[in-house]
Design a protein around this motif. Structure first.
Motif, mmCIF file in Angstrom:
data_model
loop_
_atom_site.group_PDB
_atom_site.id
_atom_site.type_symbol
_atom_site.label_atom_id
_atom_site.label_comp_id
_atom_site.label_asym_id
_atom_site.label_seq_id
_atom_site.Cartn_x
_atom_site.Cartn_y
_atom_site.Cartn_z
ATOM 1 N N ALA A 191 19.886 2.177 -4.378
ATOM 2 C CA ALA A 191 18.636 1.438 -4.176
ATOM 3 C C ALA A 191 17.673 1.676 -5.337
ATOM 4 O O ALA A 191 17.696 2.722 -5.996
ATOM 5 C CB ALA A 191 17.985 1.867 -2.866
ATOM 6 N N GLU A 192 16.806 0.717 -5.558
ATOM 7 C CA GLU A 192 15.725 0.854 -6.519
ATOM 8 C C GLU A 192 14.487 1.419 -5.802
ATOM 9 O O GLU A 192 14.259 1.122 -4.622
ATOM 10 C CB GLU A 192 15.376 -0.496 -7.136
ATOM 11 C CG GLU A 192 16.474 -1.085 -8.007
ATOM 12 C CD GLU A 192 16.739 -0.259 -9.260
ATOM 13 O OE1 GLU A 192 15.801 0.446 -9.717
ATOM 14 O OE2 GLU A 192 17.874 -0.303 -9.768
ATOM 15 N N PRO A 193 13.674 2.212 -6.495
ATOM 16 C CA PRO A 193 12.464 2.742 -5.861
ATOM 17 C C PRO A 193 11.578 1.661 -5.256
ATOM 18 O O PRO A 193 10.978 1.876 -4.193
ATOM 19 C CB PRO A 193 11.764 3.471 -7.011
ATOM 20 C CG PRO A 193 12.873 3.887 -7.925
ATOM 21 C CD PRO A 193 13.863 2.763 -7.858
ATOM 22 N N ALA A 194 11.512 0.509 -5.895
ATOM 23 C CA ALA A 194 10.660 -0.572 -5.386
ATOM 24 C C ALA A 194 11.129 -1.065 -4.022
ATOM 25 O O ALA A 194 10.308 -1.530 -3.210
ATOM 26 C CB ALA A 194 10.621 -1.725 -6.384
ATOM 27 N N GLU A 195 12.438 -0.972 -3.747
ATOM 28 C CA GLU A 195 12.942 -1.397 -2.442
ATOM 29 C C GLU A 195 12.452 -0.455 -1.340
ATOM 30 O O GLU A 195 12.055 -0.900 -0.254
ATOM 31 C CB GLU A 195 14.469 -1.440 -2.458
ATOM 32 C CG GLU A 195 15.040 -2.501 -3.384
ATOM 33 C CD GLU A 195 16.555 -2.510 -3.381
ATOM 34 O OE1 GLU A 195 17.144 -3.429 -2.780
ATOM 35 O OE2 GLU A 195 17.150 -1.575 -3.970
ATOM 36 N N ILE A 196 12.479 0.828 -1.613
ATOM 37 C CA ILE A 196 11.987 1.789 -0.633
ATOM 38 C C ILE A 196 10.478 1.630 -0.467
ATOM 39 O O ILE A 196 9.951 1.688 0.651
ATOM 40 C CB ILE A 196 12.318 3.229 -1.054
ATOM 41 C CG1 ILE A 196 13.784 3.344 -1.526
ATOM 42 C CG2 ILE A 196 12.043 4.186 0.091
ATOM 43 C CD1 ILE A 196 14.806 2.946 -0.515
ATOM 44 N N ALA A 197 9.796 1.413 -1.578
ATOM 45 C CA ALA A 197 8.341 1.251 -1.531
ATOM 46 C C ALA A 197 7.931 0.077 -0.663
ATOM 47 O O ALA A 197 6.928 0.144 0.062
ATOM 48 C CB ALA A 197 7.794 1.083 -2.950
ATOM 49 N N GLU A 198 8.686 -1.007 -0.714
ATOM 50 C CA GLU A 198 8.341 -2.177 0.088
ATOM 51 C C GLU A 198 8.517 -1.890 1.584
ATOM 52 O O GLU A 198 7.717 -2.349 2.416
ATOM 53 C CB GLU A 198 9.200 -3.370 -0.325
ATOM 54 C CG GLU A 198 8.999 -4.631 0.518
ATOM 55 C CD GLU A 198 7.565 -5.114 0.579
ATOM 56 O OE1 GLU A 198 7.226 -5.814 1.559
ATOM 57 O OE2 GLU A 198 6.772 -4.803 -0.338
ATOM 58 N N VAL A 199 9.547 -1.129 1.941
ATOM 59 C CA VAL A 199 9.723 -0.737 3.342
ATOM 60 C C VAL A 199 8.547 0.128 3.791
ATOM 61 O O VAL A 199 7.997 -0.054 4.895
ATOM 62 C CB VAL A 199 11.053 0.015 3.537
ATOM 63 C CG1 VAL A 199 11.162 0.556 4.954
ATOM 64 C CG2 VAL A 199 12.234 -0.912 3.235
ATOM 65 N N ILE A 200 8.146 1.066 2.945
ATOM 66 C CA ILE A 200 7.008 1.928 3.279
ATOM 67 C C ILE A 200 5.746 1.092 3.453
ATOM 68 O O ILE A 200 4.969 1.301 4.399
ATOM 69 C CB ILE A 200 6.815 2.995 2.185
ATOM 70 C CG1 ILE A 200 8.018 3.946 2.147
ATOM 71 C CG2 ILE A 200 5.519 3.776 2.411
ATOM 72 C CD1 ILE A 200 8.047 4.860 0.941
ATOM 73 N N ARG A 201 5.513 0.154 2.550
ATOM 74 C CA ARG A 201 4.320 -0.705 2.651
ATOM 75 C C ARG A 201 4.302 -1.443 3.981
ATOM 76 O O ARG A 201 3.272 -1.514 4.657
ATOM 77 C CB ARG A 201 4.291 -1.716 1.497
ATOM 78 C CG ARG A 201 3.042 -2.592 1.487
ATOM 79 C CD ARG A 201 3.301 -3.948 0.871
ATOM 80 N NE ARG A 201 4.318 -4.709 1.585
ATOM 81 C CZ ARG A 201 4.097 -5.324 2.747
ATOM 82 N NH1 ARG A 201 2.919 -5.269 3.339
ATOM 83 N NH2 ARG A 201 5.085 -5.988 3.350
ATOM 84 N N TRP A 202 5.454 -1.983 4.379
ATOM 85 C CA TRP A 202 5.534 -2.744 5.626
ATOM 86 C C TRP A 202 5.239 -1.851 6.829
ATOM 87 O O TRP A 202 4.475 -2.225 7.724
ATOM 88 C CB TRP A 202 6.915 -3.385 5.744
ATOM 89 C CG TRP A 202 7.096 -4.193 6.984
ATOM 90 C CD1 TRP A 202 6.568 -5.426 7.257
ATOM 91 C CD2 TRP A 202 7.866 -3.816 8.144
ATOM 92 N NE1 TRP A 202 6.976 -5.849 8.512
ATOM 93 C CE2 TRP A 202 7.761 -4.889 9.079
ATOM 94 C CE3 TRP A 202 8.637 -2.716 8.469
ATOM 95 C CZ2 TRP A 202 8.395 -4.856 10.307
ATOM 96 C CZ3 TRP A 202 9.265 -2.674 9.700
ATOM 97 C CH2 TRP A 202 9.151 -3.734 10.615
ATOM 98 N N LEU A 203 5.822 -0.675 6.848
ATOM 99 C CA LEU A 203 5.589 0.236 7.961
ATOM 100 C C LEU A 203 4.130 0.702 8.008
ATOM 101 O O LEU A 203 3.552 0.866 9.086
ATOM 102 C CB LEU A 203 6.510 1.449 7.865
ATOM 103 C CG LEU A 203 8.001 1.166 8.083
ATOM 104 C CD1 LEU A 203 8.827 2.409 7.762
ATOM 105 C CD2 LEU A 203 8.281 0.701 9.512
ATOM 106 N N ALA A 204 3.547 0.897 6.842
ATOM 107 C CA ALA A 204 2.174 1.390 6.778
ATOM 108 C C ALA A 204 1.153 0.359 7.223
ATOM 109 O O ALA A 204 0.056 0.724 7.674
ATOM 110 C CB ALA A 204 1.857 1.843 5.352
ATOM 111 N N SER A 205 1.503 -0.922 7.125
ATOM 112 C CA SER A 205 0.483 -1.944 7.366
ATOM 113 C C SER A 205 0.886 -3.060 8.312
ATOM 114 O O SER A 205 0.054 -3.535 9.098
ATOM 115 C CB SER A 205 0.052 -2.567 6.032
ATOM 116 O OG SER A 205 1.163 -3.137 5.360
ATOM 117 N N ASP A 206 2.132 -3.492 8.278
ATOM 118 C CA ASP A 206 2.511 -4.719 8.979
ATOM 119 C C ASP A 206 3.468 -4.543 10.147
ATOM 120 O O ASP A 206 3.597 -5.447 10.978
ATOM 121 C CB ASP A 206 3.149 -5.709 7.994
ATOM 122 C CG ASP A 206 2.165 -6.190 6.947
ATOM 123 O OD1 ASP A 206 0.945 -6.157 7.216
ATOM 124 O OD2 ASP A 206 2.610 -6.600 5.855
#
Length: 234
Positions: free
Chosen positions: A200-215
């Motif tokens: 995985a690329e770091p940006a893929e994990i970051a997007e999952v974190i963003r979604w969990l944190a906000s949406d």
């Protein structure tokens, strides 16, 4: 939202810091040494999590909405190491990966209870929590399994108060830490174990974190999201 993110200097953490800020959130990032943009806190010091929390709280105007526990270490230790070395390695790994995260979760829950809107916790664990890791990384797998258990306990215990908890379980991610490990074990063998054919690329994990944190919807509290290219499925 106001967010505290640990382990923000490189890899998943740096990608997450950028992703969250690009999404319009106010983020206090952390690293062990600190920098002009990151708050310093050395989690080998038991007092460091509280110091970091209080600093972040002040920088964010007295309100934190989301805690993201990403800081962690991945050091190896042989099962035939002497007792002192073995215990020291286990102590560092559990102290940084699990105890510091638990301390911050406890502080976050106390803070969230003071407000009317609750808050969110996102803990970055690992597929090792479920499938284990190499013979030199028992302590790493144990620390991440503990993080998953802690996340589920928080989700069950505090959902009625609007406090939500999630975990992310990446497999290999293209960071400096993973690159060193891949080269040591043989990249071809590792890739053969990933049906997607790449890490995985770091940006893929970051997007999952963003979604969990906000949406992520409130009903998904307690969820553990696997991001490992189907190298481990449950």
């Amino acid at each position: 939202m106001n967010i505290l993110l640990t382990g923000a200097s490189r890899g998943i953490g740096a990608a997450t810091l950028s992703t969250l800020r690009d999404a319009g959130h106010r983020v206090v990032g952390h690293s062990t040494a600190g920098s002009d943009d990151l708050v310093a806190a050395d989690f080998t010091n038991p007092a460091a999590p509280r110091g970091l929390w209080e600093t972040a709280l002040a920088e964010l105007g007295g309100r934190i909405d989301v805690l993201v526990n990403n800081a962690g270490i991945f050091e190896d230790i042989s099962d035939d190491a002497d007792d002192e070395t073995w215990h020291a390695s286990w102590g560092r790994t559990l102290g940084i990966n699990l105890q510091a995260s638990a301390d911050l979760c406890r502080l976050a829950i106390g803070h969230f209870r003071e407000g009317a809107s609750g808050g969110r916790i996102v803990n970055i664990a690992s597929r090792a929590a479920y499938r284990g890791d190499s013979p030199r990384h028992w302590h790493y797998a144990a620390s991440k399994a503990g993080m998953v258990g802690m996340t589920k306990s928080i989700a069950r215990g505090y959902a009625s108060e609007g406090i939500l908890a999630f975990a992310v379980c990446p497999g290999f991610v293209m960071t400096g830490m993973a690159e060193e490990y891949l080269s040591g074990r043989g990249g071809e063998q590792v890739l053969a174990d990933i049906p997607l054919g790449r890490v995985a690329e770091p940006a893929e994990i970051a997007e999952v974190i963003r979604w969990l944190a906000s949406d992520a919807p409130a009903s998904s509290t307690g969820a553990v999201i696997d991001v490992n290219g189907a190298s481990f499925v449950r």
